[in-house]
Design an enzyme around this catalytic site. Structure first.
Site, PDB file in Angstrom:
ATOM      1  N   VAL A  46      -7.820   5.794 -11.065  1.00 43.97           N
ATOM      2  CA  VAL A  46      -8.175   7.209 -11.173  1.00 43.97           C
ATOM      3  C   VAL A  46      -9.693   7.375 -11.296  1.00 43.97           C
ATOM      4  O   VAL A  46     -10.316   8.125 -10.538  1.00 43.97           O
ATOM      5  CB  VAL A  46      -7.447   7.860 -12.375  1.00 43.97           C
ATOM      6  CG1 VAL A  46      -8.042   9.219 -12.704  1.00 43.97           C
ATOM      7  CG2 VAL A  46      -5.977   8.022 -12.029  1.00 43.97           C
ATOM      8  N   THR A 105       2.687   2.250 -21.663  1.00 42.24           N
ATOM      9  CA  THR A 105       3.761   2.403 -22.637  1.00 42.24           C
ATOM     10  C   THR A 105       3.523   1.397 -23.771  1.00 42.24           C
ATOM     11  O   THR A 105       3.181   0.244 -23.529  1.00 42.24           O
ATOM     12  CB  THR A 105       5.126   2.125 -21.961  1.00 42.24           C
ATOM     13  OG1 THR A 105       5.255   3.024 -20.849  1.00 42.24           O
ATOM     14  CG2 THR A 105       6.275   2.347 -22.923  1.00 42.24           C
ATOM     15  N   CYS A 109       2.867   5.543 -13.135  1.00 46.39           N
ATOM     16  CA  CYS A 109       2.956   6.836 -13.828  1.00 46.39           C
ATOM     17  C   CYS A 109       4.358   7.322 -14.164  1.00 46.39           C
ATOM     18  O   CYS A 109       4.622   7.675 -15.319  1.00 46.39           O
ATOM     19  CB  CYS A 109       2.260   7.903 -12.987  1.00 46.39           C
ATOM     20  SG  CYS A 109       0.492   7.593 -12.856  1.00 46.39           S
ATOM     21  N   PHE A 110       5.255   7.377 -13.173  1.00 46.67           N
ATOM     22  CA  PHE A 110       6.514   8.095 -13.389  1.00 46.67           C
ATOM     23  C   PHE A 110       7.295   7.603 -14.610  1.00 46.67           C
ATOM     24  O   PHE A 110       7.617   8.384 -15.514  1.00 46.67           O
ATOM     25  CB  PHE A 110       7.400   8.024 -12.144  1.00 46.67           C
ATOM     26  CG  PHE A 110       6.981   8.971 -11.045  1.00 46.67           C
ATOM     27  CD1 PHE A 110       6.060   9.975 -11.295  1.00 46.67           C
ATOM     28  CD2 PHE A 110       7.512   8.865  -9.768  1.00 46.67           C
ATOM     29  CE1 PHE A 110       5.673  10.855 -10.282  1.00 46.67           C
ATOM     30  CE2 PHE A 110       7.136   9.741  -8.759  1.00 46.67           C
ATOM     31  CZ  PHE A 110       6.213  10.727  -9.014  1.00 46.67           C
TER      32      PHE A 110
HETATM   33  P1  NAD Z   1      -6.323   1.532 -14.642  1.00 43.71           P
HETATM   34  O1  NAD Z   1      -5.674   0.525 -15.509  1.00 43.71           O
HETATM   35  O2  NAD Z   1      -6.408   1.308 -13.176  1.00 43.71           O
HETATM   36  O3  NAD Z   1      -7.819   1.805 -15.155  1.00 43.71           O
HETATM   37  C1  NAD Z   1      -8.176   1.979 -16.490  1.00 43.71           C
HETATM   38  C2  NAD Z   1      -9.530   1.307 -16.723  1.00 43.71           C
HETATM   39  O4  NAD Z   1      -9.982   1.630 -18.040  1.00 43.71           O
HETATM   40  C3  NAD Z   1      -9.481  -0.225 -16.648  1.00 43.71           C
HETATM   41  O5  NAD Z   1     -10.381  -0.670 -15.653  1.00 43.71           O
HETATM   42  C4  NAD Z   1      -9.903  -0.679 -18.053  1.00 43.71           C
HETATM   43  O6  NAD Z   1     -10.685  -1.867 -18.046  1.00 43.71           O
HETATM   44  C5  NAD Z   1     -10.715   0.510 -18.523  1.00 43.71           C
HETATM   45  N1  NAD Z   1     -10.852   0.600 -19.978  1.00 43.71           N
HETATM   46  C6  NAD Z   1      -9.887   0.542 -20.926  1.00 43.71           C
HETATM   47  N2  NAD Z   1     -10.433   0.693 -22.148  1.00 43.71           N
HETATM   48  C7  NAD Z   1     -11.767   0.871 -21.978  1.00 43.71           C
HETATM   49  C8  NAD Z   1     -12.853   1.096 -22.851  1.00 43.71           C
HETATM   50  N3  NAD Z   1     -12.670   1.176 -24.180  1.00 43.71           N
HETATM   51  N4  NAD Z   1     -14.086   1.214 -22.342  1.00 43.71           N
HETATM   52  C9  NAD Z   1     -14.280   1.134 -21.004  1.00 43.71           C
HETATM   53  N5  NAD Z   1     -13.295   0.938 -20.115  1.00 43.71           N
HETATM   54  C10 NAD Z   1     -12.054   0.804 -20.597  1.00 43.71           C
HETATM   55  O7  NAD Z   1      -5.567   2.912 -14.934  1.00 43.71           O
HETATM   56  P2  NAD Z   1      -5.432   4.171 -13.936  1.00 43.71           P
HETATM   57  O8  NAD Z   1      -4.306   3.958 -13.006  1.00 43.71           O
HETATM   58  O9  NAD Z   1      -6.791   4.521 -13.412  1.00 43.71           O
HETATM   59  O10 NAD Z   1      -4.957   5.291 -14.963  1.00 43.71           O
HETATM   60  C11 NAD Z   1      -5.840   5.863 -15.902  1.00 43.71           C
HETATM   61  C12 NAD Z   1      -5.179   7.074 -16.518  1.00 43.71           C
HETATM   62  O11 NAD Z   1      -4.958   8.069 -15.505  1.00 43.71           O
HETATM   63  C13 NAD Z   1      -3.813   6.827 -17.151  1.00 43.71           C
HETATM   64  O12 NAD Z   1      -3.676   7.635 -18.276  1.00 43.71           O
HETATM   65  C14 NAD Z   1      -2.839   7.261 -16.067  1.00 43.71           C
HETATM   66  O13 NAD Z   1      -1.610   7.682 -16.594  1.00 43.71           O
HETATM   67  C15 NAD Z   1      -3.573   8.423 -15.449  1.00 43.71           C
HETATM   68  N6  NAD Z   1      -3.224   8.701 -14.050  1.00 43.71           N
HETATM   69  C16 NAD Z   1      -3.043   7.687 -13.162  1.00 43.71           C
HETATM   70  C17 NAD Z   1      -2.745   7.970 -11.823  1.00 43.71           C
HETATM   71  C18 NAD Z   1      -2.532   6.884 -10.818  1.00 43.71           C
HETATM   72  O14 NAD Z   1      -2.078   7.187  -9.728  1.00 43.71           O
HETATM   73  N7  NAD Z   1      -2.828   5.638 -11.097  1.00 43.71           N
HETATM   74  C19 NAD Z   1      -2.664   9.293 -11.408  1.00 43.71           C
HETATM   75  C20 NAD Z   1      -2.873  10.303 -12.328  1.00 43.71           C
HETATM   76  C21 NAD Z   1      -3.159   9.994 -13.646  1.00 43.71           C
HETATM   77  C1  UDX Z   2       2.548  10.074  -8.849  1.00 43.09           C
HETATM   78  C2  UDX Z   2       2.418  11.595  -8.616  1.00 43.09           C
HETATM   79  O1  UDX Z   2       2.888  11.904  -7.297  1.00 43.09           O
HETATM   80  C3  UDX Z   2       0.965  12.027  -8.781  1.00 43.09           C
HETATM   81  O2  UDX Z   2       0.867  13.441  -8.671  1.00 43.09           O
HETATM   82  C4  UDX Z   2       0.485  11.590 -10.145  1.00 43.09           C
HETATM   83  O3  UDX Z   2      -0.872  11.945 -10.311  1.00 43.09           O
HETATM   84  C5  UDX Z   2       0.654  10.104 -10.335  1.00 43.09           C
HETATM   85  O4  UDX Z   2       2.040   9.739 -10.126  1.00 43.09           O
HETATM   86  P1  UDX Z   2       2.009   7.913  -7.409  1.00 43.09           P
HETATM   87  O5  UDX Z   2       2.874   7.224  -8.401  1.00 43.09           O
HETATM   88  O6  UDX Z   2       0.673   7.357  -7.118  1.00 43.09           O
HETATM   89  O7  UDX Z   2       1.789   9.440  -7.830  1.00 43.09           O
HETATM   90  O8  UDX Z   2       2.782   7.988  -5.991  1.00 43.09           O
HETATM   91  P2  UDX Z   2       4.016   8.885  -5.468  1.00 43.09           P
HETATM   92  O9  UDX Z   2       3.736   9.264  -4.073  1.00 43.09           O
HETATM   93  O10 UDX Z   2       4.361   9.961  -6.393  1.00 43.09           O
HETATM   94  O11 UDX Z   2       5.207   7.826  -5.420  1.00 43.09           O
HETATM   95  C6  UDX Z   2       5.771   7.289  -6.598  1.00 43.09           C
HETATM   96  C7  UDX Z   2       6.959   6.429  -6.244  1.00 43.09           C
HETATM   97  O12 UDX Z   2       8.045   7.216  -5.789  1.00 43.09           O
HETATM   98  C8  UDX Z   2       6.693   5.415  -5.148  1.00 43.09           C
HETATM   99  O13 UDX Z   2       7.326   4.200  -5.453  1.00 43.09           O
HETATM  100  C9  UDX Z   2       7.302   6.058  -3.924  1.00 43.09           C
HETATM  101  O14 UDX Z   2       7.678   5.124  -2.949  1.00 43.09           O
HETATM  102  C10 UDX Z   2       8.505   6.740  -4.532  1.00 43.09           C
HETATM  103  N1  UDX Z   2       9.005   7.886  -3.763  1.00 43.09           N
HETATM  104  C11 UDX Z   2       8.202   8.966  -3.550  1.00 43.09           C
HETATM  105  C12 UDX Z   2      10.311   7.881  -3.288  1.00 43.09           C
HETATM  106  O15 UDX Z   2      11.056   6.913  -3.487  1.00 43.09           O
HETATM  107  N2  UDX Z   2      10.767   8.971  -2.601  1.00 43.09           N
HETATM  108  C13 UDX Z   2       9.995  10.072  -2.377  1.00 43.09           C
HETATM  109  O16 UDX Z   2      10.485  11.033  -1.760  1.00 43.09           O
HETATM  110  C14 UDX Z   2       8.666  10.066  -2.865  1.00 43.09           C
END
Ligand code: NAD
Ligand code: UDX
Length: 461
Positions: free
Chosen positions: A11, A89, A273-274
């Site tokens: 993110v 989690t 995420c989910f």
């Molecule tokens: P990630 O694990 O890819 O990245 C998190 C980063 O934070 C890591 O690089 C880690 O080293 C760093 N970090 C942790 N503690 C730290 C600290 N004290 N100082 C500096 N850096 C530190 O995680 P992500 O997928 O980017 O997710 C981040 C957040 O965004 C989560 O809360 C997640 O639920 C949310 N989010 C993720 C997605 C997604 O698609 N991955 C989408 C929407 C929201």
């Molecule tokens: C999800 C949300 O879509 C996004 O808005 C939020 O910020 C982060 O979590 P992401 O997990 O990156 O995004 O991908 P997404 O496209 O939502 O797919 C999640 C999982 O569901 C994948 O494994 C995908 O293959 C599956 N999926 C998605 C299905 O099995 N069927 C579908 O119709 C859509």
């Protein structure tokens, strides 16, 4: 104006690259404790694979986008600080297996409180349980009383999906900003809104109170995942009745009240995420004394696990009830296409299920590294139960079955030479399509025995 983002992950990296690209007048500094990751962000081998990301980073890097491990300095110089750290989690203590582990977020808040010498807007970008802003504010305010530094906490959840992150950031359905309902709170909301307004139309920028914003993120993910579990539940019924789940999804999706998105039946949803966010929601409901609400949402996760287990059982049953020492080609390991992310990927669960049955797996994924696959499966790198292959043909050679677990385009019928695959496999040639991406009829005619999710030949009409 100066922005600092703490956390250079899936993110933090893409969102900050987009802000830097769109706002050349704002300096964006992304910091992380992980030095290796920061070095990768400074190179052309980014730690995150996302179509269009490298181009975006290259445009802004060196101009107004920097990556650094100096977190204290990043915080000190910034006017706005995004907290984009992971919130996995919890695996220990109270709430283990459900609640979000907020230790990284709290650590960030304490770092900000300790090193700040000027007023800051602190933005929750991570997905957090409703009312976390209150805890963050308490930690920050405890320090501000000493040094006279003032903090405003905003909630600005991120809705990007991996694989389409750059498109989602370029053209978001909405940007959500929650803030304190006070003149200072409103001012902070306006500062953040004006950054997004560089490229997002104002009518798409929604502002709410801070609790609504925090809860909307968990709600959005719960609703999206619920749709997938609902159609997957129907897929089980389709398989025993002769209905075709894709036809059912198409038919119901034409109802404008339902819409067609997120109705693709599959081997199960994955991603970071989910599951995490729904379990967090379940924990919150239990905590606030709402067991019926908690139970309702927990079913979405239960159904997903059922879908993955069903897929493994289907392979086992069709392969004459044993896969022991049989070679199975696994095509795709990422949790969806166009990402190198494997967190909670259905492939992990399916592979583990097959390994428990003593199968030998030939795994191929175009973007996931060998080390990551071994790590996810908890296997030593000299294990002979799996082999990592360079292409899908190598994986299918001599195999009893092919299982498609990620919907990479290269596995589609117009991009693969399925005749070559067929000829290299053991007889009969089983293909289990966990993503419903192949042309079933075409492959059946060629000689494959095709098993798709939510479709059955037994009851064909
Ligand atoms: P990630 O694990 O890819 O990245 C998190 C980063 O934070 C890591 O690089 C880690 O080293 C760093 N970090 C942790 N503690 C730290 C600290 N004290 N100082 C500096 N850096 C530190 O995680 P992500 O997928 O980017 O997710 C981040 C957040 O965004 C989560 O809360 C997640 O639920 C949310 N989010 C993720 C997605 C997604 O698609 N991955 C989408 C929407 C929201
Ligand atoms: C999800 C949300 O879509 C996004 O808005 C939020 O910020 C982060 O979590 P992401 O997990 O990156 O995004 O991908 P997404 O496209 O939502 O797919 C999640 C999982 O569901 C994948 O494994 C995908 O293959 C599956 N999926 C998605 C299905 O099995 N069927 C579908 O119709 C859509």
């Amino acid at each position: 104006m100066k922005i600092c983002c703490i956390g250079a992950g899936y993110v933090g990296g893409p969102t900050m690259a987009k802000i830097a690209q769109k706002c050349p007048d704002i300096h964006v500094n992304v910091v992380d404790i992980n030095a290796e990751k920061i070095a990768q962000w400074q190179s052309d081998e980014l730690p995150v694979y996302e179509p269009g990301l490298l181009e975006c980073v290259k445009e802004a890097r060196g101009r107004n986008l920097t990556f650094s491990t100096d977190i204290d300095e990043g915080i000190r110089r910034a006017d706005i600080i995004f907290m984009s750290v992971n919130t996995p989690t919890k695996t220990y203590g109270v709430g283990a297996g459900k609640a979000a582990d907020l230790k990284y977020v709290e650590r960030c808040a304490r770092m900000i409180a300790e090193v700040s010498t000027s007023d800051k807007i602190v933005v929750e970008k991570s997905t957090l349980p409703v009312r976390t802003a209150q805890s963050i504010k308490r930690i920050l305010d405890a320090t501000s009383e000493k040094g006279g530094v003032k903090f405003q906490v905003l909630s600005n959840p991120e809705f990007l999906a991996e694989g389409t992150a750059m498109q989602d950031l370029e053209n978001p359905d909405r940007v959500l900003i929650g803030g304190e309902t006070s003149p200072e709170g409103n001012k902070a909301v306006e500062v953040l809104a004006s950054i997004y307004a560089h490229w997002v139309p104002r009518e798409k920028i929604i502002t709410t109170n801070i609790w609504s914003s925090e809860l909307s993120k968990l709600t959005a993910n719960a609703f999206l995942a619920q749709r997938i579990s609902s159609i997957n539940a129907m897929s089980a019924l389709c398989e025993v009745t002769g209905a075709d789940v894709d036809e059912v999804a198409h038919a119901i999706g034409r109802d404008s009240r339902l819409g067609s998105k997120f109705l693709k039946s599959s081997v199960g949803f994955g991603g970071s995420c989910f599951q995490k966010d729904i379990l967090n929601l379940v924990y919150l409901c239990e905590h606030f004394g709402l067991p019926e609400v908690a139970h309702y949402w927990e079913q979405v996760v239960t159904m997903n696990a059922y879908q993955r287990d069903r897929f493994v059982k289907r392979i086992l049953e069709n392969l004459f009830n044993t896969v022991s020492d049989k070679k199975i080609a696994i095509w795709g390991f990422a949790f969806k296409k166009d990402t190198n992310d494997t967190r909670e990927s259905a492939a992990i669960y399916v592979c583990k299920g097959l390994l428990e049955e003593q199968a030998c797996l030939n795994i191929y994924d175009p973007k996931v590294t060998k080390e990551q696959i071994y790590r996810e499966l908890g296997l030593p790198e000299d294990s002979d139960r799996i082999k990592i292959c360079q292409n899908p043909y190598e994986a299918a050679e001599d195999a009893h079955a092919v299982a498609i677990l990620t919907e990479w385009d290269e596995f589609k019928c117009d991009q693969m030479d399925y005749q070559k695959v067929l000829e290299s496999m053991q007889n009969p040639q089983f293909l289990f399509d966990g993503r419903n991406i192949v042309d079933r009829e075409k492959l059946k005619q060629m000689g494959f025995e095709v098993h798709s999710v939510g479709k059955s030949d037994f009851y064909a009409v």
